[in-house]
Design a protein around this motif. Structure first.
Motif, mmCIF file in Angstrom:
data_model
loop_
_atom_site.group_PDB
_atom_site.id
_atom_site.type_symbol
_atom_site.label_atom_id
_atom_site.label_comp_id
_atom_site.label_asym_id
_atom_site.label_seq_id
_atom_site.Cartn_x
_atom_site.Cartn_y
_atom_site.Cartn_z
ATOM 1 N N TRP A 185 -16.176 11.865 -0.182
ATOM 2 C CA TRP A 185 -16.582 12.250 1.173
ATOM 3 C C TRP A 185 -18.080 12.558 1.195
ATOM 4 C CZ3 TRP A 185 -13.658 11.237 5.102
ATOM 5 C CH2 TRP A 185 -12.277 11.296 5.013
ATOM 6 N N ASP A 186 -18.740 12.189 2.275
ATOM 7 C CA ASP A 186 -20.131 12.585 2.463
ATOM 8 C C ASP A 186 -20.197 14.103 2.651
ATOM 9 O OD1 ASP A 186 -21.875 9.949 3.026
ATOM 10 O OD2 ASP A 186 -19.874 9.684 3.864
ATOM 11 N N TYR A 195 -6.467 13.411 0.064
ATOM 12 C CA TYR A 195 -7.680 13.852 0.748
ATOM 13 C C TYR A 195 -8.589 14.664 -0.173
ATOM 14 C CZ TYR A 195 -10.600 16.194 4.275
ATOM 15 O OH TYR A 195 -11.658 16.672 5.002
ATOM 16 N N HIS A 233 -21.433 15.409 13.227
ATOM 17 C CA HIS A 233 -21.744 15.855 11.868
ATOM 18 C C HIS A 233 -22.644 14.887 11.117
ATOM 19 C CE1 HIS A 233 -17.901 13.700 11.969
ATOM 20 N NE2 HIS A 233 -18.094 13.325 10.721
ATOM 21 N N TRP A 234 -22.797 13.641 11.639
ATOM 22 C CA TRP A 234 -23.681 12.662 10.998
ATOM 23 C C TRP A 234 -25.120 12.761 11.504
ATOM 24 C CZ3 TRP A 234 -21.037 11.262 7.118
ATOM 25 C CH2 TRP A 234 -19.681 10.896 7.199
ATOM 26 N N GLN A 275 -16.244 12.989 17.289
ATOM 27 C CA GLN A 275 -16.013 12.714 15.865
ATOM 28 C C GLN A 275 -17.244 12.104 15.187
ATOM 29 O OE1 GLN A 275 -13.303 13.971 14.860
ATOM 30 N NE2 GLN A 275 -12.792 13.167 12.848
ATOM 31 N N ASP A 283 -14.157 19.845 8.306
ATOM 32 C CA ASP A 283 -13.241 20.742 7.611
ATOM 33 C C ASP A 283 -13.349 22.162 8.152
ATOM 34 O OD1 ASP A 283 -12.266 18.704 5.992
ATOM 35 O OD2 ASP A 283 -13.704 19.099 4.387
ATOM 36 N N ARG A 310 -19.014 15.914 5.885
ATOM 37 C CA ARG A 310 -17.601 16.075 6.223
ATOM 38 C C ARG A 310 -17.209 17.551 6.327
ATOM 39 N NH1 ARG A 310 -13.059 13.468 8.369
ATOM 40 N NH2 ARG A 310 -11.386 14.964 8.019
ATOM 41 N N LYS A 311 -17.963 18.419 5.671
ATOM 42 C CA LYS A 311 -17.620 19.847 5.669
ATOM 43 C C LYS A 311 -17.566 20.402 7.088
ATOM 44 C CE LYS A 311 -22.302 21.747 5.399
ATOM 45 N NZ LYS A 311 -23.216 22.689 4.709
ATOM 46 N N TRP A 356 -10.928 5.811 6.845
ATOM 47 C CA TRP A 356 -11.683 6.946 6.309
ATOM 48 C C TRP A 356 -12.917 6.457 5.560
ATOM 49 C CZ3 TRP A 356 -7.801 10.881 3.673
ATOM 50 C CH2 TRP A 356 -6.981 11.438 4.672
ATOM 51 N N SER A 357 -14.045 7.078 5.820
ATOM 52 C CA SER A 357 -15.281 6.693 5.146
ATOM 53 C C SER A 357 -15.164 6.908 3.635
ATOM 54 C CB SER A 357 -16.471 7.481 5.704
ATOM 55 O OG SER A 357 -16.270 8.875 5.584
#
Length: 244
Positions: A155-156, A147, A104-105, A101, A163, A159-160, A199-200
């Motif tokens: 959302w940053d 959401y 993505h960062w 998790q 998704d 996050r895509k 959640w961020s």
């Protein structure tokens, strides 16, 4: 790598869902030698703790000392602060490297270069994660609106990748086939709210507006929740590979 979670490290440790035993067991079953593992961006050490039941030594890193202060403690886990892209470990050290998790960062190019450096030639790299939770139909409608519309703009961009179920991340490895996993919990309403607090995008909203967006849906969500079966499901994401 961004640090979006230090401010809610305590909430993260209490309310983030764990990964099911069968998923961890599957990952470990694909590891040739069960000597040494590294869990990158370990957060509260959920995956590191699970891996420590199978491997002799587990190292776990994160950029947030606050996260590590809340991490699971085991005799064979060694925690340290370092970015994912520059771990500081010797070359060809690990039989298994995991990231849950968090990929993505990362700076993908720098991170994958580091994985190629620290993973043993016969080692395994595994990316774990989970998508947006779902529950009863009424609560799902509230959560989807929350959401997408309420915290959606907060959302940053990264996050895509979640998704898109991690299908669009670069993955320069010899990919291994993996089964599908789903995590199931029975939660009290307070656990659901606690999870949303982690959640961020919620934290970004709070910082920019000095108010908690959850307050906008709390009572509607509570009513929907009380009429459902209180089951929560997380679709799990898993990609595994070996050095090419």
């Amino acid at each position: 790598m961004k640090d979006n979670f230090s401010t809610q490290a305590g909430l993260y440790a209490r309310f983030r869902p764990s990964y099911p035993k069968e998923m961890i067991d599957f990952v470990v079953s694909q590891v040739a030698d069960k000597e040494t593992a590294l869990d990158v961006a370990t957060g509260n050490g959920q995956v590191a703790g699970a891996l420590s039941e199978h491997l002799k030594k587990v190292f776990a890193t994160d950029i947030s000392q606050k996260q590590l202060d809340n991490a699971i403690k085991k005799d064979n886990i060694v925690y340290s602060v370092s970015p994912a892209e520059k771990t500081g470990f010797n070359a060809q050290t690990f039989d298994l490297v995991t990231v849950a998790q968090a990929i993505h960062w990362f700076d993908f190019d720098a991170f994958y270069k580091e994985i190629y450096r620290i993973l043993k030639p016969n080692g395994l790299f595994a990316v774990l994660g989970y998508g947006l939770l779902y529950t009863n139909a009424r609560a799902d409608r509230v959560l989807h609106d929350f959401y997408t519309d309420i915290v959606g703009p907060y959302w940053d961009p990264e996050r895509k990748y979640l998704d898109e179920n991690y299908t669009t991340i670069p993955f320069p490895f010899e990919e291994q086939e993996t089964p599908k996993f789903v995590n199931e919990f029975t939660w009290e309403f307070e656990q659901l709210i606690g999870y949303l607090e982690t959640w961020s995008a919620v934290q970004h909203y709070i910082k920019q507006n000095n108010s908690n967006p959850i307050d906008l849906i709390r009572e509607t969500l509570r009513e929907a929740w009380q009429k459902g079966d209180k089951k929560v499901y997380f679709p799990l994401l898993l990609r595994m590979g070996k050095l090419v």
